[in-house]
Design an enzyme around this catalytic site. Structure first.
Site, short mmCIF file in Angstrom:
data_model
loop_
_atom_site.label_atom_id
_atom_site.label_comp_id
_atom_site.label_asym_id
_atom_site.label_seq_id
_atom_site.Cartn_x
_atom_site.Cartn_y
_atom_site.Cartn_z
N ARG A 71 -11.66 13.85 6.55
CA ARG A 71 -12.17 13.20 5.33
C ARG A 71 -13.11 12.04 5.62
NH1 ARG A 71 -7.51 11.55 6.94
NH2 ARG A 71 -6.85 9.39 6.83
N LYS A 84 -13.45 1.86 14.64
CA LYS A 84 -14.19 2.43 13.51
C LYS A 84 -15.42 1.60 13.14
CE LYS A 84 -10.52 4.98 11.22
NZ LYS A 84 -9.64 5.12 10.05
N ASN A 129 -3.35 -0.51 2.03
CA ASN A 129 -1.99 -1.03 1.90
C ASN A 129 -1.95 -2.15 0.87
OD1 ASN A 129 -1.95 -3.81 3.44
ND2 ASN A 129 -3.26 -2.41 4.62
N CYS A 191 -1.44 8.61 3.72
CA CYS A 191 -2.12 9.90 3.75
C CYS A 191 -1.42 10.84 4.73
CB CYS A 191 -3.59 9.73 4.18
SG CYS A 191 -4.58 8.84 2.97
N CYS A 252 -3.73 -14.74 -12.03
CA CYS A 252 -4.72 -15.11 -13.05
C CYS A 252 -4.09 -15.51 -14.38
CB CYS A 252 -5.71 -13.97 -13.25
SG CYS A 252 -5.01 -12.54 -14.13
ZN ZN Z 1 -3.77 -11.08 -12.84
#
Ligand code: ZN
Length: 269
Positions: A71, A84, A129, A191, A252
């Site tokens: 993939r 990578k 993750n 995966c 938030c």
């Molecule tokens: Zn939030």
């Protein structure tokens, strides 16, 4: 002003009336931080590099493994066991030598990531993750940087934009959707355990690249950013769910803001 070479190279997008030379100049000044260069990040990086984005910073501590090649199509068999970030840098340089690429081959601490986010115009969360996703979300919110999130597992992909660069975001943040406090109940999708379809990952990575170009060309997202997009690779149907800010969100929410203001007052001379 674009050079003749740039004009010819990017003609197919410069000729779009909404894009034009000014849009291309904005793209060429763009600085994009990509965290994770697996299937999502490597797909996004290829399109952004091809479009002429000025600077890409690639963050990942993985090496290329044989099971990635199904993939993560930016990588080649000769890249096996290479970092990578370095393997992708080689591919991107071959694609567009004008794009500046900087690689970070290790996980970043809060302070290091803070600095990288502050330098970037747009941040792409292409990690795999929950811990990293929450770290990126928290730091982007604090730095008021637009965050473009995606994930893919099995036949399904998820996509959302959190535009923290706007003064008030009514659509909330990643933590509003999946609070970090419930991390104990969150199981990182793997995966290797569940499996994943290659083109589903590529589709989501390309969505991230497209949204990034929106931000660079138009200086804002021209689509509604209060939606959480879910793609089903079996039915080819996209579902769009409304996102609203959770007033109790630890990042938030109203209490978080009050706490933050209180802390600021305490440390002020
Ligand atoms: Zn939030």
């Amino acid at each position: 002003m674009l050079s003749d070479e740039q004009f010819i190279r990017y003609q197919r997008q410069v000729s779009l009336p909404e894009w034009g030379e000014s849009g291309q100049e904005q793209v060429s000044k763009g600085h994009v931080l990509i965290i994770g260069v697996g299937g999502l990040g490597s797909a996004a990086a290829l399109y952004l590099c091809a479009a002429g984005v000025g600077k890409l910073v690639l963050v990942d501590d993985d090496k290329v493994e044989i099971s990635n090649l199904q993939r993560q199509v930016s990588y080649r068999e000769v890249d096996l066991e290479k970092p990578k970030t370095e393997a992708l840098k080689t591919q991107l340089h071959a694609l567009n030598a004008h794009c500046q690429i900087r690689t970070v081959g290790h996980r970043l601490s809060d302070s290091q990531l803070n600095l990288e986010i502050a330098l970037a115009d747009v941040v792409l969360d292409c990690s795999d993750n929950f811990e990293t996703r929450h770290q990126i979300n928290r730091l982007c919110f604090e730095a008021k940087r637009p965050l473009i999130f995606a994930s893919a597992i099995g036949w399904q992909g998820q996509f959302a934009v959190f535009d923290f660069s706007e003064p008030v975001s009514l659509s909330g943040c990643y933590s509003c959707l999946l609070p970090e406090a419930s991390a104990g109940r969150q199981v990182n999708d793997s995966c290797s355990d569940i499996g994943v379809v290659g083109p589903v990952v590529g589709t989501l990575g390309n969505y991230q690249a497209l949204a990034t170009l929106h931000k660079l060309v138009f200086d804002h997202f021209v689509f509604p950013t209060n939606l959480f997009h879910v793609f089903d690779g079996k039915t080819l149907v996209w579902q769009r769910l409304s996102m609203t800010r959770d007033n109790h969100c630890a990042i938030c929410g109203d209490n978080a803001r009050l706490r933050s203001a209180h802390n600021t007052e305490r440390i002020s001379p």
